[in-house]
Design an enzyme around this catalytic site. Structure first.
Site, PDB file in Angstrom:
ATOM      1  N   ARG A  44      -7.941   4.896  15.012  1.00 35.49           N
ATOM      2  CA  ARG A  44      -8.017   5.280  13.590  1.00 35.49           C
ATOM      3  C   ARG A  44      -8.987   4.375  12.836  1.00 35.49           C
ATOM      4  O   ARG A  44      -9.736   4.838  11.971  1.00 35.49           O
ATOM      5  CB  ARG A  44      -6.610   5.232  12.966  1.00 35.49           C
ATOM      6  CG  ARG A  44      -6.556   5.817  11.577  1.00 35.49           C
ATOM      7  CD  ARG A  44      -5.137   5.980  11.085  1.00 35.49           C
ATOM      8  NE  ARG A  44      -4.480   4.691  10.896  1.00 35.49           N
ATOM      9  CZ  ARG A  44      -3.179   4.549  10.625  1.00 35.49           C
ATOM     10  NH1 ARG A  44      -2.396   5.611  10.502  1.00 35.49           N
ATOM     11  NH2 ARG A  44      -2.663   3.353  10.458  1.00 35.49           N
ATOM     12  N   LYS A 102      -8.672   5.184   6.118  1.00 38.45           N
ATOM     13  CA  LYS A 102      -7.775   4.113   5.657  1.00 38.45           C
ATOM     14  C   LYS A 102      -8.648   3.020   5.042  1.00 38.45           C
ATOM     15  O   LYS A 102      -8.937   1.991   5.657  1.00 38.45           O
ATOM     16  CB  LYS A 102      -6.942   3.591   6.836  1.00 38.45           C
ATOM     17  CG  LYS A 102      -5.706   2.841   6.387  1.00 38.45           C
ATOM     18  CD  LYS A 102      -4.723   2.706   7.528  1.00 38.45           C
ATOM     19  CE  LYS A 102      -3.610   1.737   7.223  1.00 38.45           C
ATOM     20  NZ  LYS A 102      -2.788   2.078   6.070  1.00 38.45           N
TER      21      LYS A 102
HETATM   22  N1  PXG Z   1       0.169   7.079   4.544  1.00 33.64           N
HETATM   23  C1  PXG Z   1      -0.502   6.088   3.945  1.00 33.64           C
HETATM   24  C2  PXG Z   1      -1.286   6.388   2.727  1.00 33.64           C
HETATM   25  C3  PXG Z   1      -0.462   4.798   4.470  1.00 33.64           C
HETATM   26  O1  PXG Z   1      -1.147   3.821   3.867  1.00 33.64           O
HETATM   27  C4  PXG Z   1       0.988   5.605   6.224  1.00 33.64           C
HETATM   28  C5  PXG Z   1       0.890   6.863   5.664  1.00 33.64           C
HETATM   29  C6  PXG Z   1       1.773   5.454   7.499  1.00 33.64           C
HETATM   30  O2  PXG Z   1       0.893   5.274   8.587  1.00 33.64           O
HETATM   31  P1  PXG Z   1       1.337   4.451   9.887  1.00 33.64           P
HETATM   32  O3  PXG Z   1       0.166   4.555  10.783  1.00 33.64           O
HETATM   33  O4  PXG Z   1       1.606   3.045   9.439  1.00 33.64           O
HETATM   34  O5  PXG Z   1       2.532   5.110  10.410  1.00 33.64           O
HETATM   35  C7  PXG Z   1       0.322   4.530   5.604  1.00 33.64           C
HETATM   36  C8  PXG Z   1       0.496   3.148   6.168  1.00 33.64           C
HETATM   37  C9  PXG Z   1       2.833  -1.411   3.835  1.00 33.64           C
HETATM   38  C10 PXG Z   1       1.553  -0.710   3.934  1.00 33.64           C
HETATM   39  O6  PXG Z   1       2.824  -2.662   3.927  1.00 33.64           O
HETATM   40  C11 PXG Z   1       1.384   0.420   4.732  1.00 33.64           C
HETATM   41  C12 PXG Z   1       0.144   1.042   4.778  1.00 33.64           C
HETATM   42  C13 PXG Z   1      -0.837   0.526   4.005  1.00 33.64           C
HETATM   43  C14 PXG Z   1      -0.643  -0.575   3.231  1.00 33.64           C
HETATM   44  C15 PXG Z   1       0.547  -1.220   3.198  1.00 33.64           C
HETATM   45  O7  PXG Z   1       3.844  -0.721   3.637  1.00 33.64           O
HETATM   46  N2  PXG Z   1      -0.229   2.139   5.531  1.00 33.64           N
END
Ligand code: PXG
Length: 298
Positions: free
Chosen positions: A53, A152
């Site tokens: 990703r 991201k």
């Molecule tokens: N949607 C968004 C917009 C995200 O930023 C997810 C879904 C879940 O993706 P994953 O790959 O983690 O299952 C994210 C995850 C946090 C944090 O500390 C999490 C994210 C970004 C910044 C902080 O909770 N990304």
């Protein structure tokens, strides 16, 4: 406090040696990308998927990461190792690097690459036992032709605006909609509802981040004979779902029990949510890239 060791442009250094230029376009413009990854019990969870990703986000931004995915994987493992962690939250950041005050990324010489490995800040146990109340946000996720949510990027203002609203509404997390009024995701997690014994989650085309946890949950559910559909749904369908939960690296699988004051299902974490959470936690505890391959797992 212990010294935190970080990967910084090719070397593992103490936090105090990490110096990011004020001219770094990550700082000036949010021009860059990141990943949040977890390690469970000495194994990095879904490292290849997170790196895939990261490189996909980089490609869209015409950002050349100065290391191969293999080198990055080694750098992640080395950073966790340098901090002697077994359970960790890993943050990988690649910014456009130092340039001038103009927007043009071509004036930035070299990307800045930082990997942080820290202790995980766990959510309170009550989140999982009682489930979360959430609210729908007035902030819309931008559509793919405005700012593709699949990238991201270091620009999280859209989610931050929704998080500010969460504070004002007195809930821990928000549900965002797209311009068509379809449910897309939380500020940092993907969303699932349970309907007729199966899972429904918005498709990538709704404008979501392709969550690694989301994909893992879909795979585990299908492996266990649970029907999973990627389909658009509205707030009406979320309010009237049997169950609802969020997935993300930080949150893992967290039940949602109300939205905008409407009780979802029984108002308690539902049976399928519990099953999915158990399957996920079991899987996460037993799969991943070994950080300490020669040390017996204890
Ligand atoms: N949607 C968004 C917009 C995200 O930023 C997810 C879904 C879940 O993706 P994953 O790959 O983690 O299952 C994210 C995850 C946090 C944090 O500390 C999490 C994210 C970004 C910044 C902080 O909770 N990304």
């Amino acid at each position: 406090m212990r010294t935190r060791w970080m990967f910084f442009n090719g070397e593992i250094v103490p936090e105090s040696a990490v110096r990011v230029s004020p001219f770094d376009h990550g700082f000036l413009y949010g021009d860059g990308i990141f990943e949040g990854i977890r390690a469970y019990q000495g194994r990095v969870f879904k490292l290849a998927e997170h790196l895939a990703r990261l490189y996909a986000s980089a490609k869209s931004l015409l950002l050349t990461i100065p290391y191969t995915p293999e080198e990055m994987a080694n750098a992640v493992v080395d950073t966790v190792k340098a901090n002697n962690l077994r359970d960790a939250y890993i943050r990988l950041v690649v910014s456009r690097g130092p340039g001038d005050l103009g927007l043009d990324p071509r004036n930035c010489a070299e990307p800045t690459v930082i990997i942080i490995a820290d202790n995980i800040q766990l959510y309170p146990e009550s989140f999982y036992e009682q489930g979360l109340p959430v609210a729908s946000s007035a902030v819309r996720r931008p559509s793919g032709d405005v700012l593709n949510p699949q990238i991201k990027s270091l620009n999280y203002l859209n989610s931050i605006l929704a998080k500010i609203e969460a504070g004002q509404r007195g809930v821990p997390e928000m549900i965002l909609l797209n311009q068509w009024g379809h449910v897309v995701e939380g500020t940092g997690d993907n969303v699932f509802i349970v309907r007729q014994g199966g899972l429904v989650t918005p498709p990538l085309s709704a404008g979501i981040l392709p969550g690694v946890t989301r994909q893992t949950v879909m795979d585990l559910a299908r492996d266990h004979g649970i029907l999973v559909r990627e389909e658009n749904f509205t707030l009406h369908e979320l309010y009237n779902a049997d169950e609802c939960f969020l997935t993300g690296t930080a949150a893992e699988v967290v039940p949602v029990v109300s939205c905008d004051g409407r009780t979802i299902g029984s108002g308690r974490p539902g049976p399928l949510t519990r099953e999915i959470r158990d399957l996920f936690m079991q899987y996460a505890a037993t799969h991943g890239t070994d950080i300490y391959p020669n040390v017996p797992v204890g």
